[in-house]
Design an enzyme around this catalytic site. Structure first.
Site, PDB file in Angstrom:
ATOM      1  N   LYS A 105     -10.017   0.460  14.932  1.00 23.97           N
ATOM      2  CA  LYS A 105      -8.757   0.767  15.291  1.00 23.97           C
ATOM      3  C   LYS A 105      -8.418   0.632  16.843  1.00 23.97           C
ATOM      4  CE  LYS A 105      -6.725   0.354  11.286  1.00 23.97           C
ATOM      5  NZ  LYS A 105      -5.573  -0.653  11.161  1.00 23.97           N
ATOM      6  N   GLY A 129       0.642  -1.023   0.133  1.00 29.03           N
ATOM      7  CA  GLY A 129      -0.118  -0.049   0.074  1.00 29.03           C
ATOM      8  C   GLY A 129       0.987   1.288   0.102  1.00 29.03           C
ATOM      9  N   PHE A 130       0.154   2.348  -0.188  1.00 31.47           N
ATOM     10  CA  PHE A 130       0.815   3.760   0.219  1.00 31.47           C
ATOM     11  C   PHE A 130       2.035   3.762   1.127  1.00 31.47           C
ATOM     12  CE2 PHE A 130       0.270   8.123   1.791  1.00 31.47           C
ATOM     13  CZ  PHE A 130       1.238   8.634   0.868  1.00 31.47           C
ATOM     14  N   ILE A 131       1.452   3.879   2.479  1.00 31.82           N
ATOM     15  CA  ILE A 131       2.513   3.881   3.407  1.00 31.82           C
ATOM     16  C   ILE A 131       3.499   2.703   3.606  1.00 31.82           C
ATOM     17  CG2 ILE A 131       2.826   4.124   5.780  1.00 31.82           C
ATOM     18  CD1 ILE A 131       0.203   5.576   6.137  1.00 31.82           C
ATOM     19  N   LEU A 159       0.050  -2.952   8.870  1.00 32.88           N
ATOM     20  CA  LEU A 159      -0.493  -1.862   8.071  1.00 32.88           C
ATOM     21  C   LEU A 159      -1.987  -2.465   7.329  1.00 32.88           C
ATOM     22  CD1 LEU A 159       2.432  -0.345   6.615  1.00 32.88           C
ATOM     23  CD2 LEU A 159       0.843   1.080   7.597  1.00 32.88           C
ATOM     24  N   ASP A 163       0.217  -9.053   1.579  1.00 38.56           N
ATOM     25  CA  ASP A 163      -0.582  -8.111   0.986  1.00 38.56           C
ATOM     26  C   ASP A 163      -1.552  -8.806  -0.174  1.00 38.56           C
ATOM     27  OD1 ASP A 163      -1.871  -5.577  -0.348  1.00 38.56           O
ATOM     28  OD2 ASP A 163      -0.299  -4.619   0.673  1.00 38.56           O
ATOM     29  N   ASN A 164      -2.840  -8.157   0.123  1.00 38.55           N
ATOM     30  CA  ASN A 164      -3.786  -8.819  -0.870  1.00 38.55           C
ATOM     31  C   ASN A 164      -3.911  -8.038  -2.209  1.00 38.55           C
ATOM     32  OD1 ASN A 164      -5.298  -6.580  -0.149  1.00 38.55           O
ATOM     33  ND2 ASN A 164      -6.934  -7.892   0.825  1.00 38.55           N
ATOM     34  N   TYR A 172     -14.742   2.189  11.558  1.00 37.88           N
ATOM     35  CA  TYR A 172     -13.107   2.160  11.261  1.00 37.88           C
ATOM     36  C   TYR A 172     -12.477   2.550  12.795  1.00 37.88           C
ATOM     37  CZ  TYR A 172      -8.464   3.363   9.370  1.00 37.88           C
ATOM     38  OH  TYR A 172      -7.430   3.490   9.051  1.00 37.88           O
TER      39      TYR A 172
END
Length: 318
Positions: free
Chosen positions: A157, A15-17, A80, A35-36, A153
């Site tokens: 979290k 992903g991004f981060i 993440l 990761d998927n 969300y």
């Protein structure tokens, strides 16, 4: 600080981060990306997958067996992987809760069985609710109404944070949580005001602002965020399990002013369309980062104008 080579599993590492974190760490450590590919930022840096220090495994955190196999021989875990993005919470709140809570539970059970030494869990600034001005890690959490799916969300979290800290305490590994505040930059494939605005720019479309543009955010460039995570990963002297706000409170402006800054960066006036807000809005989100400054030596350096220019260089090539 002496840096010892580690084997590190990064869930959501595509992903991004995650992709930026892999890019920062892979020359000094062996990295396993799990990761998927729901959001694939690695496609912009394909050379990483071919490096001998990087192993990519396609998988889902709801698959405990696959997660266990990916984690074998690892020392540390950076977690993440999650369902993120406001539209996702409304579209599929059940999946948001399952992935973010059950997925984290699967991960921590594997950490317990494999005796992982350190876990860094990514949480969210959304745990502070609608009005988050100068909030510290010890500020009260303020989740919105239970019938508003936006807050699935934040609830998930918070549960993820509690799970990480409590598993760490019970089973003897260091458990940390990170609350990122409006991270932006190149390769942001998910939702976000800055990435959304730049996608509109490159597609020659107007910028869309929901509401009047008055909500305020503190904008943190990706490299500053990665500085903090890199320190948290590599500094073995950080003993006390804790949660850290990661953001840049110096680079603060409204959504409307952000749109105008982007016009300045691209060099022409971009049309702006205002639409009615149909979801819960976060009115202000500015972190207190004193703990990260004190413990991690955190010092965000990239100002908003510089960060926007760097981000535009990426998006205009798409």
């Amino acid at each position: 600080m002496e840096i010892k080579k580690k084997n590190i599993l990064i869930t959501g590492g595509a992903g991004f981060i995650g992709s930026h974190l892999v890019e920062r760490l892979y020359k000094r450590h062996k990295i396993v990306i799990f990761d998927n590919l729901r959001r694939d930022s690695l496609k912009y840096i394909p050379e990483l997958k071919d490096h001998p220090n990087v192993k990519f495994i396609e998988g889902d955190v709801l698959d405990k067996e696959g997660l266990f196999l990916a984690m074998k021989d690892c020392d540390y875990v950076v977690h993440l992987a999650a369902i993120a993005g406001v539209s996702s919470y409304y579209k599929n709140p059940t999946k948001t809760l399952k992935v973010n809570i059950l997925g984290t539970t699967n991960l921590l059970e594997c950490c317990k069985e494999l005796r992982i030494k350190k876990v860094i869990d990514f949480s969210t600034s959304e745990v502070y609710g609608r009005d988050a001005y100068n909030v510290s890690e010890d500020s009260n959490h303020c989740i919105g109404p239970i019938n508003d799916y936006r807050w699935t969300y934040a609830v998930s979290k918070l549960a993820s944070e509690q799970l990480t800290l409590s598993y760490g305490k019970k089973y003897g590994f260091k458990g940390f949580s990170v609350r990122p505040f409006n991270i932006y930059g190149p390769r942001q494939t998910g939702e976000g005001a800055i990435s959304n605005f730049f996608r509109a720019v490159v597609q020659k479309e107007p910028i869309v602002i929901y509401g009047d543009g008055s909500p305020i955010r503190a904008w943190c460039y990706i490299s500053d965020c990665i500085d903090a995570i890199e320190r948290l990963v590599e500094d073995e002297t950080i003993e006390e399990p804790s949660t850290f706000n990661i953001g840049n409170p110096k680079e603060t402006c409204t959504i409307l002013w952000l749109a105008r800054l982007i016009s300045y960066v691209v060099g022409y006036d971009i049309p702006i369309i205002f639409r009615e807000v149909e979801r819960s809005e976060i009115l202000i989100r500015i972190p207190n980062i004193d703990r990260a400054v004190r413990v991690l030596g955190y010092n965000p350096k990239v100002n908003l104008m510089e960060g926007l220019r760097l981000t535009y260089e990426h998006f205009k090539l798409l």
